[in-house]
Design a protein around this motif. Structure first.
Motif, mmCIF file in Angstrom:
data_model
loop_
_atom_site.group_PDB
_atom_site.id
_atom_site.type_symbol
_atom_site.label_atom_id
_atom_site.label_comp_id
_atom_site.label_asym_id
_atom_site.label_seq_id
_atom_site.Cartn_x
_atom_site.Cartn_y
_atom_site.Cartn_z
ATOM 1 N N HIS A 195 0.837 -1.215 0.000
ATOM 2 C CA HIS A 195 0.000 0.000 0.000
ATOM 3 C C HIS A 195 0.866 1.257 0.000
ATOM 4 O O HIS A 195 0.592 2.219 -0.738
ATOM 5 C CB HIS A 195 -0.915 -0.024 1.230
ATOM 6 C CG HIS A 195 -1.773 1.189 1.373
ATOM 7 N ND1 HIS A 195 -2.760 1.526 0.459
ATOM 8 C CD2 HIS A 195 -1.792 2.173 2.319
ATOM 9 C CE1 HIS A 195 -3.348 2.642 0.833
ATOM 10 N NE2 HIS A 195 -2.782 3.061 1.956
ATOM 11 N N LEU A 196 1.921 1.266 0.813
ATOM 12 C CA LEU A 196 2.813 2.419 0.865
ATOM 13 C C LEU A 196 3.528 2.623 -0.467
ATOM 14 O O LEU A 196 3.726 3.768 -0.904
ATOM 15 C CB LEU A 196 3.833 2.235 1.986
ATOM 16 C CG LEU A 196 3.282 2.330 3.412
ATOM 17 C CD1 LEU A 196 4.386 2.026 4.420
ATOM 18 C CD2 LEU A 196 2.686 3.702 3.669
ATOM 19 N N VAL A 197 3.920 1.523 -1.112
ATOM 20 C CA VAL A 197 4.581 1.633 -2.422
ATOM 21 C C VAL A 197 3.624 2.259 -3.433
ATOM 22 O O VAL A 197 4.014 3.129 -4.232
ATOM 23 C CB VAL A 197 5.059 0.248 -2.898
ATOM 24 C CG1 VAL A 197 5.493 0.296 -4.368
ATOM 25 C CG2 VAL A 197 6.222 -0.234 -2.036
ATOM 26 N N ARG A 198 2.364 1.817 -3.396
ATOM 27 C CA ARG A 198 1.385 2.400 -4.323
ATOM 28 C C ARG A 198 1.180 3.878 -4.045
ATOM 29 O O ARG A 198 1.080 4.698 -4.969
ATOM 30 C CB ARG A 198 0.055 1.648 -4.221
ATOM 31 C CG ARG A 198 0.085 0.245 -4.783
ATOM 32 C CD ARG A 198 -1.325 -0.247 -5.073
ATOM 33 N NE ARG A 198 -2.167 -0.214 -3.891
ATOM 34 C CZ ARG A 198 -2.326 -1.220 -3.036
ATOM 35 N NH1 ARG A 198 -1.676 -2.360 -3.259
ATOM 36 N NH2 ARG A 198 -3.125 -1.114 -1.991
ATOM 37 N N LEU A 199 1.100 4.238 -2.761
ATOM 38 C CA LEU A 199 0.938 5.660 -2.415
ATOM 39 C C LEU A 199 2.131 6.478 -2.876
ATOM 40 O O LEU A 199 1.964 7.585 -3.414
ATOM 41 C CB LEU A 199 0.760 5.798 -0.903
ATOM 42 C CG LEU A 199 -0.584 5.367 -0.316
ATOM 43 C CD1 LEU A 199 -0.584 5.563 1.194
ATOM 44 C CD2 LEU A 199 -1.737 6.155 -0.954
ATOM 45 N N GLN A 200 3.333 5.954 -2.667
ATOM 46 C CA GLN A 200 4.530 6.671 -3.096
ATOM 47 C C GLN A 200 4.566 6.821 -4.610
ATOM 48 O O GLN A 200 4.926 7.881 -5.142
ATOM 49 C CB GLN A 200 5.771 5.938 -2.599
ATOM 50 C CG GLN A 200 5.942 5.991 -1.080
ATOM 51 C CD GLN A 200 7.047 5.085 -0.589
ATOM 52 O OE1 GLN A 200 7.606 4.291 -1.345
ATOM 53 N NE2 GLN A 200 7.363 5.188 0.701
ATOM 54 N N GLY A 201 4.163 5.743 -5.310
ATOM 55 C CA GLY A 201 4.133 5.827 -6.771
ATOM 56 C C GLY A 201 3.111 6.840 -7.257
ATOM 57 O O GLY A 201 3.381 7.625 -8.179
ATOM 58 N N ALA A 202 1.933 6.826 -6.607
ATOM 59 C CA ALA A 202 0.893 7.790 -6.994
ATOM 60 C C ALA A 202 1.344 9.211 -6.714
ATOM 61 O O ALA A 202 1.104 10.122 -7.521
ATOM 62 C CB ALA A 202 -0.393 7.477 -6.229
#
Length: 265
Positions: A191-198
């Motif tokens: 989830h954190l990786v997705r947030l960082q990517g977004a």
């Protein structure tokens, strides 16, 4: 399918195992001193007490200095179970002293490892079905137990096995909780990786595209073109960083993309 009913064991990392092993070594060392005092108070000769304790001291040293984690665990386990046997012997076969076996099996279960645990349970079974039958006076002080040692050996074995089942179920529960915690941690990381990517895409691309859109609405084509150029450049840089510079199959911003190879089934 039956294997699914049993815990895997051997799940402790080195740090956890080291902490538990140190505690067990201290417990084993305390038993040496306690049993020595108990034997002398009970009136046993010093030589006999020393003879009873010599194998325990040897197990303690092996558990301290053997290089293998497994062998150290098993040496400590053997030492603890011998403490129980010596306790029973020095007490004159007192039934109450037999409870020491149950406590030590529980201590060994703290290793969360199959081999030491099986050794502990096996030691109790062998001790009660051999020494208890061949020399019942050394294991029991009750007349009924001395007359029927096999029956009492089976009774004690049954309780030991029941205790073992409880410990194994606890292992299973701990492993299930650890697996669930690992799953949640992995999901949180994803989830954190997705947030960082977004956030990266928003900060480097989307904001410039929004600025270009508003510029077009106000007919400011020059500003819109500049915003689009900046957005395109940042997008290409982002794609390049994601594919680590390997542009054999994917060229950032290219109109033609070659097929990305997949592994053979």
């Amino acid at each position: 399918m039956l294997a699914g009913w049993f815990p895997r064991g051997n799940q402790s990392n080195n740090a956890t195992w080291s902490r538990r092993h140190r505690s067990i070594l201290w417990l084993l060392a305390a038993h040496v001193l306690g049993l020595a005092a108990f034997g002398l108070v009970r009136g046993f000769a010093l030589g006999l007490v020393a003879l009873d304790l010599a194998p325990i001291v040897a197990a303690l040293l092996l558990a301290r200095y053997l290089p293998s984690r497994t062998f150290r665990s098993m040496s400590a386990t053997l030492g603890l179970m011998m403490c129980s046997a010596v306790m029973v012997h020095l007490s004159g076969g007192s039934i109450e002293a037999h409870f020491h076996f149950f406590v030590m099996v529980g201590v060994v279960a703290g290793y969360h490892s199959w081999l030491p645990f099986a050794l502990a349970v096996g030691f109790v079974l062998v001790h009660h079905t051999t020494v208890g039958v061949l020399v019942p006076e050394a294991v029991y002080n009750d007349g009924a137990a001395i007359r029927r040692p096999w029956l009492w050996a089976l009774i004690h074995a049954g309780f030991i096995l029941a205790s073992a089942i409880v410990s194994l179920q606890l292992w299973k529960q701990i492993e299930a909780e650890q697996a669930e915690a690992a799953r949640r941690a992995a999901a949180e990381r994803e989830h954190l990786v997705r947030l960082q990517g977004a956030a990266t895409i928003n900060d480097t691309i989307v904001q410039d595209l929004v600025a270009a859109r508003y510029a077009l609405e106000f007919n400011d084509q020059e500003f819109a073109r500049e915003a689009l150029d900046v957005s395109l450049t940042r997008a290409q840089q982002l794609v390049s960083s994601l594919i680590e510079g390997d542009d054999e199959f994917l060229r950032p911003g290219g109109l033609r993309r070659l097929a990305i190879p997949t592994e053979s089934p």
